[in-house]
Write a protein that holds these residues in place. Structure first.
Motif, mmCIF file in Angstrom:
data_model
loop_
_atom_site.group_PDB
_atom_site.id
_atom_site.type_symbol
_atom_site.label_atom_id
_atom_site.label_comp_id
_atom_site.label_asym_id
_atom_site.label_seq_id
_atom_site.Cartn_x
_atom_site.Cartn_y
_atom_site.Cartn_z
ATOM 1 N N TYR A 35 0.844 -1.195 0.000
ATOM 2 C CA TYR A 35 0.000 0.000 0.000
ATOM 3 C C TYR A 35 0.879 1.245 0.000
ATOM 4 O O TYR A 35 1.727 1.419 0.884
ATOM 5 N N CYS A 36 0.676 2.120 -1.001
ATOM 6 C CA CYS A 36 1.538 3.283 -1.199
ATOM 7 C C CYS A 36 0.702 4.557 -1.297
ATOM 8 O O CYS A 36 0.044 4.782 -2.321
ATOM 9 N N PRO A 37 0.704 5.399 -0.266
ATOM 10 C CA PRO A 37 0.022 6.694 -0.345
ATOM 11 C C PRO A 37 0.954 7.721 -1.002
ATOM 12 O O PRO A 37 2.006 8.032 -0.463
ATOM 13 N N MET A 38 0.559 8.240 -2.166
ATOM 14 C CA MET A 38 1.447 9.099 -2.935
ATOM 15 C C MET A 38 0.948 10.542 -2.934
ATOM 16 O O MET A 38 -0.195 10.829 -2.576
ATOM 17 N N GLU A 39 1.821 11.441 -3.396
ATOM 18 C CA GLU A 39 1.513 12.863 -3.347
ATOM 19 C C GLU A 39 0.534 13.334 -4.416
ATOM 20 O O GLU A 39 0.194 14.519 -4.455
ATOM 21 N N ASP A 40 0.075 12.459 -5.286
ATOM 22 C CA ASP A 40 -0.987 12.849 -6.217
ATOM 23 C C ASP A 40 -2.362 12.745 -5.573
ATOM 24 O O ASP A 40 -3.382 12.993 -6.220
ATOM 25 N N GLY A 41 -2.400 12.378 -4.278
ATOM 26 C CA GLY A 41 -3.669 12.295 -3.567
ATOM 27 C C GLY A 41 -4.363 10.963 -3.706
ATOM 28 O O GLY A 41 -5.554 10.851 -3.387
ATOM 29 N N TYR A 42 -3.636 9.920 -4.142
ATOM 30 C CA TYR A 42 -4.212 8.588 -4.280
ATOM 31 C C TYR A 42 -3.452 7.584 -3.418
ATOM 32 O O TYR A 42 -2.238 7.708 -3.209
ATOM 33 N N LEU A 43 -4.184 6.600 -2.944
ATOM 34 C CA LEU A 43 -3.608 5.436 -2.290
ATOM 35 C C LEU A 43 -3.588 4.304 -3.313
ATOM 36 O O LEU A 43 -4.629 3.975 -3.893
ATOM 37 N N TYR A 44 -2.400 3.719 -3.531
ATOM 38 C CA TYR A 44 -2.248 2.641 -4.502
ATOM 39 C C TYR A 44 -2.011 1.322 -3.780
ATOM 40 O O TYR A 44 -1.237 1.261 -2.818
ATOM 41 N N LYS A 45 -2.650 0.268 -4.271
ATOM 42 C CA LYS A 45 -2.344 -1.083 -3.814
ATOM 43 C C LYS A 45 -1.636 -1.797 -4.958
ATOM 44 O O LYS A 45 -2.195 -1.953 -6.041
ATOM 45 N N LEU A 46 -0.392 -2.212 -4.709
ATOM 46 C CA LEU A 46 0.401 -2.909 -5.717
ATOM 47 C C LEU A 46 0.505 -4.380 -5.365
ATOM 48 O O LEU A 46 0.508 -4.758 -4.190
ATOM 49 N N SER A 47 0.639 -5.207 -6.386
ATOM 50 C CA SER A 47 0.885 -6.623 -6.161
ATOM 51 C C SER A 47 2.311 -6.806 -5.668
ATOM 52 O O SER A 47 3.257 -6.318 -6.300
ATOM 53 N N PRO A 48 2.528 -7.506 -4.546
ATOM 54 C CA PRO A 48 3.905 -7.731 -4.070
ATOM 55 C C PRO A 48 4.686 -8.674 -4.975
ATOM 56 O O PRO A 48 5.907 -8.740 -4.880
#
Length: 300
Positions: free
Chosen positions: A197-210
């Motif tokens: 789980y990556c909260p980024m500065e574009d205002g979105y939370l991303y869930k990536l496959s490990p």
């Protein structure tokens, strides 16, 4: 800043000095001052030792220390001499699978400011670098890894500006890399076996496959978010730009709930800050609204 907690007390990085505070009495049983500029992240190594990177500008050397939380004594694990043409800073050491440490470096060439950001796998028992790789493409903006790696089994996940990548500590190589639209400034990644789980500065939370780094879902939150907390299949995060708590389903990214501090709309500056945590039983969410700490029962 990231302190270290042990039975002895809480070790707090204060500039170039480490201070241990007894959590029962509030007294300072010991303090230790590094020669050089240490990172303000204290990474756990064992129950009573932690890792810290120190960059000595006068001696032009960078070091990784293992520090004993009981007495503050620092044991040198690894040193690197700076090249004549550059400054070379060691950063973000973490323990990975086996007897290895993973750390990153940023070398900035004098005159051109060309930056080379790399990761390194250190076998500290044999005092040798087992593997290295590029953390971020060469640039002139100083971009590199600025946060501690998150480990899961033999995988280590790192964020370097707008790149998220994974390194295998057993294979000693990069497994995958994903470029996202923005960087991660105020938050940190959180890893579990079902996602990164990556909260980024574009205002979105991303869930990536490990496994391969593909984006599973993304959910709109707010910029400059807090560190996320995951419990009972829910992810809690506070938006730094709006002071609102977001509650997200980790499986599908659904925004379940938003919540403001009680006085958010009535009293100036009483909105949720980026401080966030849970109690030991993970039953209560702890937040700070600029005036007081508040505990909330975690809902399902």
């Amino acid at each position: 800043m990231k302190p270290f907690c042990s039975k002895q007390g809480v070790v707090i990085p204060c500039g170039s000095t480490l201070k241990c505070m007894d959590h029962k009495t509030g007294k300072i049983p010991w303090s230790f001052q590094h020669a050089g500029t240490p990172e303000q992240f204290l990474e756990p190594y064992t129950d009573d030792t932690f890792l810290q990177a120190v960059n000595d500008w006068e001696e032009r050397k960078s070091h990784i220390y293992k520090v004993n939380a009981n007495d503050g004594k620092a044991h040198l694990l690894h040193s690197i001499q700076w090249p004549d043409s550059s400054k070379l800073l060691i950063k973000t050491p973490v323990k990975v699978k086996g007897d290895y440490l993973l750390f990153t470096s940023i070398a900035m060439r004098y005159g051109t400011n060309k930056t080379e950001a790399r990761w390194h796998l250190l076998d500290f028992k044999n005092a040798g670098i087992m593997a290295s790789g590029t953390a971020y493409p060469a640039n002139k903006d100083g971009y590199g890894v600025t946060k501690q790696a998150v480990t899961l089994g033999d995988q280590a996940f790192m964020v370097a500006y707008d790149h998220v990548f994974c390194v295998s500590s057993t294979a000693g190589k990069e497994l995958w890399r994903t470029a996202l639209p923005r960087d991660m400034l105020t938050s940190v990644p959180v890893a579990s076996y079902d996602g990164l789980y990556c909260p980024m500065e574009d205002g979105y939370l991303y869930k990536l496959s490990p496994d391969d780094g593909r984006v599973i879902w993304k959910t709109k939150i707010a910029a400059t978010p807090s560190r996320p907390v995951i419990t009972n299949g829910l992810l809690f995060i506070v938006g730094g730009s709006d002071g609102v708590l977001y509650v997200i389903n980790t499986q599908d990214g659904e925004l379940i709930k938003t919540m403001k501090a009680p006085n958010h709309d009535f009293i100036r500056n009483q909105f949720f800050r980026r401080y966030i945590g849970v109690d030991a039983e993970e039953e209560k969410l702890m937040l700070f609204d600029g005036n007081s700490f508040r505990g909330y029962q975690i809902w399902n």
